[in-house]
Design an enzyme around this catalytic site. Structure first.
Site: not given
Ligand code: SAM
Ligand code: SF4
Ligand code: DTB
Length: 333
Positions: A53, A57, A60, A189, A261
């Site tokens: 990606c 973030c 992530c 959501c 959730r």
């Molecule tokens: N890429 C898309 C986005 O960011 O909208 C969707 C997937 S992203 C994995 C969805 C959510 O998962 C993030 O907004 C975050 O709140 C949660 N998330 C991702 N990585 C995480 C982690 N390591 N621990 C807890 N929550 C996480």
């Molecule tokens: Fe990309 Fe992860 Fe951020 Fe979603 S949460 S936009 S998958 S870096």
């Protein structure tokens, strides 16, 4: 009490800081007014496009900027997705959430493939949610036309703290996508993560923004940070359970009709701790057959463990599509 969309930050902070047992009691009372307290919605996540990606973030595992265990993969084939969805349905799961590690949806053949997946999983009698990054109103409309039930797009934290965690997009971008989804009948959501190093004011700030959306998001995921090696947040301390429960209870009280959730990080909690979260108003979980949420970096309890826990607590899995009718009845619309 009716539904309010004008919650102030000091009111939310006062609720968050209510003596613990009183807070849980109040949240449990609100929960019983607006929901069937016997039911838990069980959802299954499918990572249809993993890793690589372009966003940054800080939490992530899927960001291409950090060296993590996750390796980029191609978009899954529709049949693979349908097989996972079939198994989920047989287990009693009511919603399948398809996640893609994209910054935004593009109008290309991959989007057509996702629309096709949405259509086919919906026609199996399951609620389908997608989380694909930023979305325009016309893309949201196409997803609705394919049968999409919900779109996940988290605010993650407060407006003030956001740029500490993510620099490649803004809070305004996030709100804009939520607005685009709201031009359709697809439900929203949206929630966030605990454990990013945020203050209590930031948690309150996030709940303030969510609870001032009209209507409230139909579903509010509360994730507990899963510390991923290689990301900037790998060394964050665990969030105390008391704070997880306070966050759930506060969300429940100020957004009474929303599903709250208990999402990432649930695998770290004991059954007793999870029971306390359900008492405080959490009524939805992710469960899995392969012990992971989206990626291998974040464990998820499996179907068998969750069936045992729900049985132990005398809870049932909510059937698909039951929520909309119930909320409409309660609100007399
Ligand atoms: N890429 C898309 C986005 O960011 O909208 C969707 C997937 S992203 C994995 C969805 C959510 O998962 C993030 O907004 C975050 O709140 C949660 N998330 C991702 N990585 C995480 C982690 N390591 N621990 C807890 N929550 C996480
Ligand atoms: Fe990309 Fe992860 Fe951020 Fe979603 S949460 S936009 S998958 S870096
Ligand atoms: C949400 O708020 N939590 C889910 C879902 N929406 C997409 C994702 C949980 C995080 C998964 C991190 C991982 O598995 O790497």
């Amino acid at each position: 009490m009716g539904i309010r969309y004008d919650w102030q930050k000091n009111e939310i902070l006062d609720i968050y800081n209510t003596p613990f047992l009183e807070l849980v009691y109040q949240a449990a009372s609100v929960h019983r007014q607006f929901h069937n307290p016997k039911q838990i919605q069980v959802c299954k996540l499918i990572s249809i496009k993993t890793g690589g990606c372009p966003e940054d973030c800080g939490y992530c595992a899927q960001s291409a900027r950090y060296k993590t265990e996750v390796k980029p993969e191609a978009l899954l084939e529709k049949d693979t997705v349908l097989n996972i969805a079939k198994k989920a349905k047989e287990t009693g799961v009511s919603r399948v959430c398809m996640g893609a590690a994209w910054r935004e949806v593009r109008d290309n053949s991959q989007f057509e493939e996702v629309l096709d997946m949405v259509k086919d999983v919906t026609s199996m009698g399951l609620e389908v949610c997608c989380t694909l990054g930023m979305l325009t109103a016309s893309q949201a409309q196409r997803l609705e036309d394919a049968g999409l039930y919900a779109y996940n797009h988290n605010l993650d934290t407060s407006a003030e703290y956001y740029s500490t965690i993510i620099t490649t997009r803004t809070y305004g971008d996030r709100l804009n996508t939520i607005e685009n989804v709201r031009t359709t009948n697809v439900t929203v959501c949206s929630g966030g993560i605990l454990g990013l190093g945020e203050s209590i004011e930031d948690r309150v700030g996030m709940l303030y923004t969510l609870s001032n959306l009209q209507p409230h998001p139909e579903s509010v995921p509360i994730n507990i940070l899963s510390q991923v090696e290689g990301t900037p947040l790998e060394n964050q301390p665990d969030v105390p359970i008391w704070e997880v429960v306070r966050m759930i209870a506060t969300a429940r009280i100020i957004m009474p009709t929303s599903d709250v959730r208990l999402s990432a990080g649930r695998a770290k909690l004991s059954q007793v701790e999870q029971a306390l979260c359900f008492m405080a108003g959490a009524n939805s979980i992710f469960s899995s057959d392969d012990n992971k949420m989206l990626t291998v970096t974040t464990p998820c309890p499996d179907y068998d463990a969750d069936r045992d826990m729900l049985n132990l607590l005398g809870l049932e899995m909510r059937p698909p599509f039951e929520k909309r009718g119930l909320t409409d009845k309660l609100l007399n619309v």
